[in-house]
Design an enzyme around this catalytic site. Sequence first.
Site, short mmCIF file in Angstrom:
data_model
loop_
_atom_site.label_atom_id
_atom_site.label_comp_id
_atom_site.label_asym_id
_atom_site.label_seq_id
_atom_site.Cartn_x
_atom_site.Cartn_y
_atom_site.Cartn_z
N ILE A 3 0.85 -1.19 0.00
CA ILE A 3 0.00 0.00 0.00
C ILE A 3 0.89 1.24 0.00
CG2 ILE A 3 -1.95 -1.09 1.16
CD1 ILE A 3 -1.01 0.30 3.75
N LYS A 4 0.42 2.29 -0.67
CA LYS A 4 1.12 3.57 -0.70
C LYS A 4 0.39 4.51 0.24
CE LYS A 4 3.18 6.98 -3.76
NZ LYS A 4 3.05 8.04 -2.74
N VAL A 5 1.02 4.80 1.38
CA VAL A 5 0.34 5.59 2.40
C VAL A 5 0.55 7.08 2.15
CG1 VAL A 5 0.50 3.75 4.10
CG2 VAL A 5 2.30 5.47 3.99
N GLU A 57 -3.26 6.01 -0.69
CA GLU A 57 -3.41 6.69 -1.97
C GLU A 57 -3.15 5.81 -3.18
OE1 GLU A 57 -0.82 10.01 -2.24
OE2 GLU A 57 1.01 8.86 -1.90
#
Length: 293
Positions: A26-28, A176
């Site tokens: 996941i891209k935080v 995101e």
Amino acid sequence: MEYPIRPALARAVPTLPTGPGWHFEIKVDGHRMILRRTEDGVICYSRTGRIVTSHWMDLAVPAMQQLPPGTTLDGEAVVWHDGRMDFGAVQARAASSLDRARALAARLPASYAAFDVLAHPEHGGAAVAARPYTERRALLVEVLADVGPPLQPVLATPDRTTALHWYETLQPQGVEGIVAKPAGSAYPFGSRSVWRKIRHADTTDARVVGFVGPRRRPRRLALLPAGESRPRLSAPLDPVLAARLGAFLADAPVEGEHLADAGETYTALATELVVEVLAGTGRHGTLSVVRAR
């Protein structure tokens, strides 16, 4: 719990890579930061290489207490607020004075979402960064297993279906997008990354090279989008965003007055500040600034 997907998100299926050999994280929505445990303490570096330890002592202190000297991690500082990662809170902390940063940390403590380990004293020191992603990921999980919050690894999976589920359901929490990484890839120091970022918003990065209006609250920015050689002026900035960007630009050296493509004058700055702009605006369209990177 099932999270609602806003209509705008239902328009397209993300183009995650297919085939064997890909892993997904996941891209935080946070502040990129290198965290280095030294013999004497901890040093936190921003994306541009600036030392920012004093603004993130709520991360530096537990790292000093629980990581062995010689450990270097890459990740994102995030602030959890009202059920989601609050990028505005992260920006406010990064751009504030030291006294205000301490006050913000007391009210909204940060977490460190680590996605890579670049060095470790018991696993070859700095040679760790050249090892395959899968080995580094396993080591990262091992290093942080007994540490716990606020230092923790980001969610990761080799399963594309799981990654798609995360992409479709976790945006309300501040995720995101997804980062896809080849299993055998080394950490990309200063080179063109083979990692693929799939974001919800169609954005790209642009370097800030100047501003129009007051420096503390610029009306527009002079931007150099990725792949272009001539600066262009952004669309008018939202007042809140202008104030946040102005704080980043406050101490940047001035390099005179210059002309943008449209013939308009802007004040040129020597700065490493990078912002996200809407990618759909194109080479001759309006550059709408989303936020600072």
